[in-house]
Scaffold this active site. Sequence first.
Site, PDB file in Angstrom:
ATOM      1  N   GLU A   1      -1.509  30.733-104.366  1.00 45.30           N
ATOM      2  CA  GLU A   1      -2.332  30.681-103.163  1.00 45.30           C
ATOM      3  C   GLU A   1      -1.761  29.718-102.130  1.00 45.30           C
ATOM      4  O   GLU A   1      -1.793  29.988-100.921  1.00 45.30           O
ATOM      5  CB  GLU A   1      -3.767  30.254-103.533  1.00 45.30           C
TER       6      GLU A   1
ATOM      7  N   CYS B   1      -7.902  28.089-108.907  1.00 49.49           N
ATOM      8  CA  CYS B   1      -8.283  26.927-109.704  1.00 49.49           C
ATOM      9  C   CYS B   1      -9.197  26.000-108.906  1.00 49.49           C
ATOM     10  O   CYS B   1      -9.144  25.944-107.679  1.00 49.49           O
ATOM     11  CB  CYS B   1      -7.044  26.177-110.188  1.00 49.49           C
TER      12      CYS B   1
ATOM     13  N   THR C   1      14.337  47.415-142.650  1.00 47.79           N
ATOM     14  CA  THR C   1      14.922  46.527-141.646  1.00 47.79           C
ATOM     15  C   THR C   1      16.331  46.042-141.987  1.00 47.79           C
ATOM     16  O   THR C   1      16.984  45.435-141.156  1.00 47.79           O
ATOM     17  CB  THR C   1      14.023  45.297-141.457  1.00 47.79           C
TER      18      THR C   1
ATOM     19  N   TRP D   1      24.244  46.865-136.910  1.00 48.73           N
ATOM     20  CA  TRP D   1      23.007  46.938-136.138  1.00 48.73           C
ATOM     21  C   TRP D   1      22.275  48.223-136.492  1.00 48.73           C
ATOM     22  O   TRP D   1      22.900  49.300-136.529  1.00 48.73           O
ATOM     23  CB  TRP D   1      23.274  46.895-134.629  1.00 48.73           C
TER      24      TRP D   1
ATOM     25  N   ARG E   1      19.611  36.272-123.925  1.00 48.58           N
ATOM     26  CA  ARG E   1      20.909  36.490-123.278  1.00 48.58           C
ATOM     27  C   ARG E   1      20.851  37.759-122.428  1.00 48.58           C
ATOM     28  O   ARG E   1      20.112  38.689-122.722  1.00 48.58           O
ATOM     29  CB  ARG E   1      22.017  36.622-124.335  1.00 48.58           C
TER      30      ARG E   1
END
Length: 363
Positions: free
Chosen positions: A46, A69, A155, A164, A201
Amino acid sequence: MRQALRLAERGLYSATPNPRVGCVLTKDGAVIGEGWHHRAGEPHAEIRALSAAGGKAQGATAYVTLEPCSHHGRTPPCADALIAAGVRRVVAAMEDPNPQVSGRGLTGLRAAGVTVETGLLEEAARELNIGFIARMTRGRPWLRLKIAASLDGRTALHNGESQWITGTAARQDGHHWRARACAILTGMGTVRADDPRLDARGVKTDRQPVKVILDPRLQLSPKARLFASGAPVLVVSAVEDHASAAPLRDVGAECLCLPDANGRIDLRALMREMAARGMNEAHGEAGAKLNGALIAAGLADELLFYLAPCLLGDAARPLAALPELTALDERVRCVFHDIQPMGCDLRLLARFMGRENGEIQAR
């Protein structure tokens, strides 16, 4: 309001521990000022919008993604600034869940003769600050568990090989979720197996999340790659061992002992501690044991699931170690919140449901 939300998103990586907030000032059908909250201690959305509008703010309407606020923190109250500038109408997407504000800003505006409306695009505003809301209303962060898995929910191979399972697009997207989090949470088993860096990254950000390592017996090596980025590291143990902690402190880590009655790390106490440190969103990247413990304790809020089009077989490692069920009604239920293609993979955002008092309940 949509533009205010877009502005607020610019603080996705930087505003923590404060909420992400955007503000647009309009007058006579034209935008006269815009602002968003960059980081804690700097002007709120604001104030930036009022500064851009200058004297034109007199009689304007302010669209803001969160209730202005009303308390003195690192900066003066935004509600007072809007009143002083002569803004005649404030449209807030949602009330502030912070007990120090929680309706007081809107009440003060109304008392000063400002027209106040709330609820416009509230769902989108809540999603943007889901972690801040969680910390303010229940005293713990919003915990998101990131899992990359095969179609059969595995996994890693039995020997631990996992790099991967998913493709480049999914892995890069995962860094975006790391960057928006206040902390990255993992266990000693994952550190030992993968020696991860645990940083964001390929994302434009000048803030790296705190690395929270659950290391019950203080076995973390000070040569671990996670120390390389210089981001804060919090090592949480279940034992006080000053000799083992000293080398970690020498490389900049903070060591915290939080044992439970069984000699394990007290996960609930850890969540409370993270909230006390101003952490809104926590991003878990852990193995089956820690994932299962967090889910079973009712501390995990959602799964960030990258699903790869492959099968790894029964011998491969599961995504979460959970107690055996004896009836289907005992299953841990989720609701899909978002599904997106991510290169050759799918990104699923699934939120846990069917909980009361922090524990999984049968449905």
